[in-house]
Enzyme design. Structure first.
Site, mmCIF file in Angstrom:
data_model
loop_
_atom_site.group_PDB
_atom_site.id
_atom_site.type_symbol
_atom_site.label_atom_id
_atom_site.label_comp_id
_atom_site.label_asym_id
_atom_site.label_seq_id
_atom_site.Cartn_x
_atom_site.Cartn_y
_atom_site.Cartn_z
ATOM 1 N N CYS A 148 5.650 -47.348 -43.678
ATOM 2 C CA CYS A 148 4.651 -46.284 -43.628
ATOM 3 C C CYS A 148 3.565 -46.709 -42.647
ATOM 4 C CB CYS A 148 4.095 -45.970 -45.018
ATOM 5 S SG CYS A 148 3.090 -47.263 -45.775
ATOM 6 N N ASP A 154 1.307 -38.881 -47.394
ATOM 7 C CA ASP A 154 0.446 -40.051 -47.592
ATOM 8 C C ASP A 154 -0.571 -39.743 -48.685
ATOM 9 O OD1 ASP A 154 -1.044 -42.349 -47.423
ATOM 10 O OD2 ASP A 154 -1.327 -42.235 -45.249
#
Length: 177
Positions: free
Chosen positions: A25, A142
């Site tokens: 990520c 996110d």
């Protein structure tokens, strides 16, 4: 939901060695370490403990050495997982050749990783959501800065995708082995 074909996952670089997966990520404090924890559990449930090695990293360097975000750790704990040992790392281009599969949490991470890659390494980089049957363009959002609902939603997505990825890896390794 029908499983995608195991042929869609890259074959092992070293047959007989553990299959290596890195989850990526942006900062490696929320999504990818949560995914690492959830995928490890799914792999253990599928009997692949030791046959597949999973870790995580971020494309950015803001959080290197930091613990997992408290919201992520709390969400994991609420579902029986422990994220307390995690420390954030930044993905290095030199790592591309060590992994069999790199799963990006979103399209931005995918683009950043593919920009680092050359040749066959690019084919080893996929979206986690797409690999997990959530759809070809499925980003894992996110949750950073969000509350329990955002982190819970991410865990729901990871929890849906991880068993699919584990099943695909089981079929791939059975075929390769």
């Amino acid at each position: 939901m029908a499983l995608p074909s195991a042929a869609e996952l890259p074959s092992p670089r070293e047959p007989g060695a553990p299959y290596r997966v890195c989850l990526v990520c942006l900062g490696n404090i929320c999504r990818s370490p949560m995914a690492e924890t959830v995928l490890r559990a799914a792999l253990a449930a599928a009997g692949l403990d030791g046959a597949v090695v999973v870790d995580s990293a971020g494309t950015g360097d803001w959080h290197v050495g930091d613990a997992m975000d408290p919201g992520a750790r709390s969400a994991l704990a609420s579902r029986g997982h422990d994220g307390s040992a995690h420390r954030a790392r930044q993905f290095e281009p030199s790592w591309l050749s060590r992994y069999d599969l790199i799963l990006a949490m979103d399209t931005r991470n995918l683009v950043d990783l593919r920009r680092m890659a050359r040749g066959e390494d690019r084919d080893r980089i996929r979206l986690f959501g797409a690999a997990g049957g959530l759809g070809e363009t499925s980003d894992i959002p996110d949750p950073w800065g969000g509350g329990p609902d955002e982190f819970g939603h991410v865990l729901d997505l990871l929890g849906a995708a991880a068993p699919v990825i584990a099943a695909l890896l089981a079929r791939l390794l059975e075929t390769a082995g």
